[in-house]
Design a protein around this motif. Structure first.
Motif, PDB file in Angstrom:
ATOM      1  N   ALA A 113      -3.196 -38.094   2.072  1.00 45.92           N
ATOM      2  CA  ALA A 113      -2.869 -38.293   3.484  1.00 45.92           C
ATOM      3  C   ALA A 113      -1.376 -38.073   3.717  1.00 45.92           C
ATOM      4  N   LEU A 114      -0.555 -38.606   2.806  1.00 43.63           N
ATOM      5  CA  LEU A 114       0.896 -38.449   2.967  1.00 43.63           C
ATOM      6  C   LEU A 114       1.283 -36.974   2.869  1.00 43.63           C
ATOM      7  N   LEU A 115       0.644 -36.270   1.936  1.00 45.13           N
ATOM      8  CA  LEU A 115       0.948 -34.861   1.736  1.00 45.13           C
ATOM      9  C   LEU A 115       0.607 -34.048   2.997  1.00 45.13           C
ATOM     10  N   VAL A 116      -0.607 -34.237   3.485  1.00 47.31           N
ATOM     11  CA  VAL A 116      -1.036 -33.484   4.676  1.00 47.31           C
ATOM     12  C   VAL A 116      -0.129 -33.834   5.859  1.00 47.31           C
ATOM     13  N   GLN A 324      -4.118 -44.942   7.256  1.00 45.65           N
ATOM     14  CA  GLN A 324      -2.856 -45.673   7.152  1.00 45.65           C
ATOM     15  C   GLN A 324      -1.723 -44.775   6.653  1.00 45.65           C
ATOM     16  N   GLY A 325      -2.051 -43.884   5.724  1.00 44.62           N
ATOM     17  CA  GLY A 325      -1.041 -42.941   5.228  1.00 44.62           C
ATOM     18  C   GLY A 325      -0.567 -42.024   6.348  1.00 44.62           C
ATOM     19  N   VAL A 326      -1.517 -41.442   7.072  1.00 44.79           N
ATOM     20  CA  VAL A 326      -1.149 -40.514   8.151  1.00 44.79           C
ATOM     21  C   VAL A 326      -0.396 -41.270   9.250  1.00 44.79           C
ATOM     22  N   ALA A 327      -0.888 -42.467   9.584  1.00 42.24           N
ATOM     23  CA  ALA A 327      -0.263 -43.239  10.667  1.00 42.24           C
ATOM     24  C   ALA A 327       1.192 -43.568  10.326  1.00 42.24           C
ATOM     25  N   THR A 328       1.463 -43.868   9.070  1.00 39.48           N
ATOM     26  CA  THR A 328       2.838 -44.209   8.683  1.00 39.48           C
ATOM     27  C   THR A 328       3.764 -43.014   8.905  1.00 39.48           C
ATOM     28  N   VAL A 329       3.333 -41.832   8.445  1.00 39.02           N
ATOM     29  CA  VAL A 329       4.172 -40.645   8.614  1.00 39.02           C
ATOM     30  C   VAL A 329       4.302 -40.310  10.116  1.00 39.02           C
ATOM     31  N   PHE A 330       3.203 -40.495  10.844  1.00 43.18           N
ATOM     32  CA  PHE A 330       3.210 -40.223  12.290  1.00 43.18           C
ATOM     33  C   PHE A 330       4.249 -41.109  12.997  1.00 43.18           C
ATOM     34  N   ILE A 331       4.195 -42.391  12.695  1.00 41.33           N
ATOM     35  CA  ILE A 331       5.096 -43.334  13.374  1.00 41.33           C
ATOM     36  C   ILE A 331       6.543 -43.084  12.937  1.00 41.33           C
ATOM     37  N   ALA A 332       6.734 -42.806  11.642  1.00 41.36           N
ATOM     38  CA  ALA A 332       8.092 -42.505  11.161  1.00 41.36           C
ATOM     39  C   ALA A 332       8.632 -41.289  11.915  1.00 41.36           C
ATOM     40  N   GLY A 333       7.785 -40.264  12.077  1.00 39.67           N
ATOM     41  CA  GLY A 333       8.210 -39.047  12.775  1.00 39.67           C
ATOM     42  C   GLY A 333       8.569 -39.332  14.225  1.00 39.67           C
ATOM     43  N   ALA A 334       7.723 -40.134  14.885  1.00 38.13           N
ATOM     44  CA  ALA A 334       7.953 -40.434  16.298  1.00 38.13           C
ATOM     45  C   ALA A 334       9.257 -41.208  16.482  1.00 38.13           C
ATOM     46  N   TYR A 335       9.615 -42.037  15.506  1.00 34.65           N
ATOM     47  CA  TYR A 335      10.843 -42.833  15.619  1.00 34.65           C
ATOM     48  C   TYR A 335      12.035 -42.133  14.960  1.00 34.65           C
ATOM     49  N   GLY A 336      11.809 -40.929  14.453  1.00 33.08           N
ATOM     50  CA  GLY A 336      12.892 -40.181  13.808  1.00 33.08           C
ATOM     51  C   GLY A 336      13.359 -40.811  12.512  1.00 33.08           C
ATOM     52  N   VAL A 337      12.460 -41.506  11.796  1.00 40.38           N
ATOM     53  CA  VAL A 337      12.838 -42.130  10.518  1.00 40.38           C
ATOM     54  C   VAL A 337      12.421 -41.203   9.375  1.00 40.38           C
ATOM     55  N   GLU A 338      13.362 -40.939   8.466  1.00 40.82           N
ATOM     56  CA  GLU A 338      13.040 -40.093   7.300  1.00 40.82           C
ATOM     57  C   GLU A 338      12.469 -40.980   6.197  1.00 40.82           C
ATOM     58  N   LEU A 339      11.326 -40.595   5.651  1.00 36.38           N
ATOM     59  CA  LEU A 339      10.766 -41.386   4.545  1.00 36.38           C
ATOM     60  C   LEU A 339      11.134 -40.717   3.221  1.00 36.38           C
ATOM     61  N   GLY A 340      11.625 -41.507   2.270  1.00 36.79           N
ATOM     62  CA  GLY A 340      11.983 -40.959   0.953  1.00 36.79           C
ATOM     63  C   GLY A 340      10.869 -41.171  -0.047  1.00 36.79           C
ATOM     64  N   LEU A 341      11.103 -40.709  -1.288  1.00 39.26           N
ATOM     65  CA  LEU A 341      10.079 -40.826  -2.330  1.00 39.26           C
ATOM     66  C   LEU A 341       9.679 -42.298  -2.560  1.00 39.26           C
ATOM     67  N   GLY A 342      10.711 -43.163  -2.550  1.00 41.32           N
ATOM     68  CA  GLY A 342      10.448 -44.596  -2.751  1.00 41.32           C
ATOM     69  C   GLY A 342       9.511 -45.130  -1.665  1.00 41.32           C
ATOM     70  N   ASP A 343       9.748 -44.659  -0.435  1.00 41.20           N
ATOM     71  CA  ASP A 343       8.892 -45.116   0.683  1.00 41.20           C
ATOM     72  C   ASP A 343       7.452 -44.646   0.462  1.00 41.20           C
ATOM     73  N   PHE A 344       7.317 -43.389   0.002  1.00 43.05           N
ATOM     74  CA  PHE A 344       5.960 -42.874  -0.210  1.00 43.05           C
ATOM     75  C   PHE A 344       5.217 -43.701  -1.265  1.00 43.05           C
ATOM     76  N   LEU A 345       5.946 -44.035  -2.339  1.00 42.83           N
ATOM     77  CA  LEU A 345       5.294 -44.835  -3.386  1.00 42.83           C
ATOM     78  C   LEU A 345       4.908 -46.210  -2.843  1.00 42.83           C
ATOM     79  N   THR A 346       5.807 -46.775  -2.026  1.00 42.59           N
ATOM     80  CA  THR A 346       5.507 -48.079  -1.421  1.00 42.59           C
ATOM     81  C   THR A 346       4.259 -47.973  -0.539  1.00 42.59           C
ATOM     82  N   VAL A 347       4.182 -46.876   0.221  1.00 46.20           N
ATOM     83  CA  VAL A 347       3.019 -46.714   1.108  1.00 46.20           C
ATOM     84  C   VAL A 347       1.737 -46.602   0.268  1.00 46.20           C
ATOM     85  N   ILE A 348       1.800 -45.839  -0.831  1.00 46.35           N
ATOM     86  CA  ILE A 348       0.596 -45.687  -1.666  1.00 46.35           C
ATOM     87  C   ILE A 348       0.153 -47.061  -2.189  1.00 46.35           C
ATOM     88  N   LEU A 349       1.139 -47.823  -2.670  1.00 48.72           N
ATOM     89  CA  LEU A 349       0.800 -49.127  -3.238  1.00 48.72           C
ATOM     90  C   LEU A 349       0.269 -50.083  -2.165  1.00 48.72           C
TER      91      LEU A 349
END
Ligand code: ASP
Length: 432
Positions: A113-116, A324-349
């Motif tokens: 989901a995060l990748l797509v 939940q994965g897609v929604a996180t990236v969607f919301i980050a994008g809408a708020y202009g927040v850049e997600l890093g690798l650490g954030d992605f791992l946190t989201v997966i967990l």
């Protein structure tokens, strides 16, 4: 006699499918009548009396009677499953294998989901609506969740429909029955008889399915219409596309490589459970049907299915994790927040943990999404942005949740030599 039975069952599948299509058509028609002539008498009658009246009542009755079967089914079926286990040690092995597969598939689901979503960037450029608001209750801490698995009162666990607690009680009861000689055998026999009766109840309830599916689907589409999905087109596309990708790639591989079965035959047989998941948006309400299909049509032995299906219904929610994965990236994008690798791992967990903690009822995925967003510092109120489209996506992701439970069950059953390939490969096995 057998032919007559088969043809009744064939007609039921066809009728459920017709119910689904008629539900779509009817819902969309009512939606547009309401939009074209909002104040007209016809529109008021359709919306107030038909949709919010008849459809709502019949739909809730259908969902309630399905849910009615959850506790008796989990209890009786699992006691039979455990009591027929030859080797008690195999139970532990079964539990570990199942849990590992459930958690692994969920983690892969979030990663996909995060990748797509990273590729499509669904949230970038979305105008933020200041009025959106969503205030979920805080999720319980992990320690509470762990303690909560063990019931202090079996009747309370059953009355509250707490599936994990009922599973623990049923396993204990089943184990005690194996170890109490003649006394245990007598009671085990009663449970086996009860199992047949409970399964019959599920059959009877299924006769109501064509109408239940019709009203549930018609109500959602009459209230929401298909246009609601267009406003958040990219988000909806990402969720639906990843759901499909996950089914094809992940479940396809599990079925072909681990279960060594034909995925197309698997999906053909899962049809009725998928329609139920779509119309009820609840893997718990669908569980009685999933269990029946997995045992009778896919050929999984009761000793495996009675454990893996109720467990999967409660802890395995790949579709929810994908949203939940897609929604996180969607919301980050809408708020202009850049997600890093650490954030992605946190989201997966967290999304994996959240999916374990998500109750299998409509819309709960949204509440645990709050936990995921909180972990990466995104505003929880932003969930309000996607709430409008959530019901229809919930229906779709619940289909994936249910498919995942059954796919993992087939893989585990195969490894335990508990998958009857003659039944699996017979297209007409227990056809409805
Ligand atoms: N409705 C989902 C299910 O029952 C849970 C969710 O995603 O809200 O599987």
């Amino acid at each position: 006699m057998q032919d007559a039975n088969k043809s009744t069952k064939d007609t039921l599948t066809a009728r459920i499918f017709i119910g689904l299509l008629a539900g779509f058509a009817c819902g969309i028609l009512i939606h547009y009548v309401g939009r074209l002539w909002p104040e007209s008498l016809v529109s008021v009658f359709l919306n107030d009396n038909l949709v919010s009246g008849v459809f709502h009542v019949v739909g809730q009755i259908f969902v309630n009677v399905l849910k009615l079967m959850i506790v008796p089914l989990v209890l009786v079926s699992l006691v039979c499953g455990v009591a027929s286990t030859q080797e008690v040690r195999s139970l532990g092995r079964l539990g570990i294998k199942t849990f590992v597969l459930y958690v692994a598939t969920t983690a892969v689901a979030v990663a996909l989901a995060l990748l797509v979503a990273q590729l499509v960037q669904p949230g970038v450029g979305i105008a933020l609506d200041e009025n959106v608001a969503f205030n979920p209750a805080p999720p319980p801490p992990l320690s509470e969740m762990l303690i909560g698995i063990f019931p202090s009162n079996p009747i309370k666990a059953m009355s509250e429909g707490n599936m994990l607690q009922v599973i623990v009680f049923a396993i204990l009861l089943g184990l005690a029955l194996i170890h109490t000689g003649e006394h245990g055998q007598r009671i085990t026999k009663v449970f086996f008889d009860l199992n047949v009766v409970v399964m019959k109840m599920v059959h009877l309830i299924m006769l109501m399915a064509p109408y239940g599916v019709f009203v549930l689907v018609a109500k959602v589409f009459a209230e929401q219409g298909p246009n609601i999905l267009l406003g958040l087109g990219k988000y909806v596309f990402c969720v639906l596309f990843t759901l499909l990708l996950h089914v094809v790639l992940v479940y396809g591989s599990i079925l072909q490589l681990l279960a060594r079965v034909n995925p197309v035959m698997f999906l053909r047989k899962m049809w009725m459970a998928l329609i139920s998941a779509f119309s009820t948006a609840s893997s718990a309400a669908t569980m009685p049907i999933t269990l029946e299909i997995v045992e009778k049509r896919l050929g999984v032995r009761n000793s495996v299915a009675s454990f893996t299906i109720p467990l999967g219904t409660t802890v395995n929610m790949d579709g929810t994790a994908i949203m939940q994965g897609v929604a996180t990236v969607f919301i980050a994008g809408a708020y202009g927040v850049e997600l890093g690798l650490g954030d992605f791992l946190t989201v997966i967990l967290t999304a994996t943990l959240a999916s374990i903690g998500t109750a299998a009822v409509p819309g709960v995925g949204m509440i645990t999404l709050a936990m995921v967003l909180g972990q990466v510092g995104l505003p929880v109120e932003a969930i309000g942005m996607i709430l409008g489209v959530d019901r229809i996506l919930d229906m779709c992701r619940t289909m994936v949740n249910v498919t995942g439970d059954a796919a993992v069950t087939c893989a585990v059953a195969r490894s335990e030599q508990a998958l009857d390939m003659t039944v699996f490969n017979d297209p007409a096995a227990d056809t409805r």
